[in-house]
Design an enzyme around this catalytic site. Sequence first.
Site, PDB file in Angstrom:
ATOM      1  N   HIS A  82      48.868  31.355  34.929  1.00 39.76           N
ATOM      2  CA  HIS A  82      47.845  30.681  35.747  1.00 39.76           C
ATOM      3  C   HIS A  82      47.280  29.397  35.128  1.00 39.76           C
ATOM      4  CE1 HIS A  82      45.512  33.218  33.088  1.00 39.76           C
ATOM      5  NE2 HIS A  82      45.631  34.287  33.839  1.00 39.76           N
ATOM      6  N   ASP A 137      49.098  36.322  40.629  1.00 42.86           N
ATOM      7  CA  ASP A 137      47.997  36.959  39.898  1.00 42.86           C
ATOM      8  C   ASP A 137      47.220  37.870  40.851  1.00 42.86           C
ATOM      9  OD1 ASP A 137      46.250  37.744  37.947  1.00 42.86           O
ATOM     10  OD2 ASP A 137      45.198  35.834  37.777  1.00 42.86           O
ATOM     11  N   GLY A 174      39.030  38.304  40.176  1.00 47.46           N
ATOM     12  CA  GLY A 174      40.329  38.663  40.734  1.00 47.46           C
ATOM     13  C   GLY A 174      40.421  38.427  42.226  1.00 47.46           C
TER      14      GLY A 174
END
Length: 432
Positions: free
Chosen positions: A230, A300, A319
């Site tokens: 990321h 992710d 998240g």
Amino acid sequence: MLDLCLSNCKIVPGNIICNIGVDEGKIVSIKKIPISAEKIIDVSGNIIFPGLIDSHVHMRDPGLTYKEDFRTGTEAAAAGGFTTVLDMPNTKPATNTAKAYIEKLKIAESKCVVDFGFHVGADNLDQISKLASLKPASFKIFMDLYEDDFLLEMFSKISQLTKNKDYKPVISLHAEDNKIVDQCTQIKKSEGELNPIIYSEARPSQAEEVAVSKAISLANKFNIKIHICHTSVKKSLDLIINAKNEGCNITSEITPHHLFLDSEYLTKFGSFAKTNPPLRKVVDKLSLKDLHLTDLIGTDHAPHTIEEKKHNIWDAPPGIPGLETALPLLLTKVNQNKMSFVDVKRLLCENPAMIFNIPNKGFIKEGMDADFVIVDMKKEDTIKPENFYSKAHYTPFESFEVKGLPIMTIVRGNVVMIDGEIITNSGNFVYS
């Protein structure tokens, strides 16, 4: 006679119309002439890609299955066109011992509807050689959790595996510097501010840039392959490209949320847009113009419950779920001529297979696994999280209008998704 023929498939970028023969889960022929098979699926001239590979998912199984599990997570993967997923080690227990790895493997084999592999934790030094014998996708290090001395120990221990002829280690890194994150977070919390956008300042771009520099130094010192997860800012990508040009064995990943969103979405969506590293200011963030320098896209996929995400910006867990939104978002950009089919294949199929040494995946070629996603580039929809197969029914991409959708997902010749409906399947471990 062959098991399956996919007829009237369009392979891009050449727009070649062909028929693909499948037998015993493998691609055995690609021809322009008709192919006889027990089952024939007419693709009707729609585009066929190799099955997508998501090298960065958090399935939360075992130990956190109220957020997600291998069943719901891989159903979400199939719905999004992904035929292979690589799961991260931060479960309960963490996947940092051979015992935990084997137990997780049993769970995944009983639940997964697409193929799968595992990254493992590197923080249990005594277990590294045992874990290596199980052929993990990579050793994952969360740099925001460890001091520099222990980072050095982990790199040193993993580098000893390079002498092994049967396993070539990769270190995947969450690149945020431990000290900078801790110091900046304490400062911002002490100010008493709860405006969600402050989270991007608590974990500033500098924390990523410093961590990427450290990771490059360690990779060069120990002559080991590393992968930066990321990547979120231009300066980090510049460091990676410079290191690559100087001979460092390094690759990079970008997520759809870091690609398409900026820190203003923290104001709009609050904690539902909270992720680590955080969304960045427009002036700092990566964009579609940087894709040609990036090695792969990983979602992710990091699901939580809505109740957890409703907490304030400090207390809510970081998240964002991404398996069901990634491909429609990217295909929309293809329709807008802002990226290409070649980009999609390189970033979501070919490079993930090569970087993480996944055999027989990522390409439409004879002898490869018969993994495909068929997309309808004219089909339109609006992203609605209430329709997700994932347990995480939220997304900062809510209400985004998309054009270009996956309409069929096939894993080793088995249809696992058709027109949004999931069909029962048994996923395989990719490193067996």
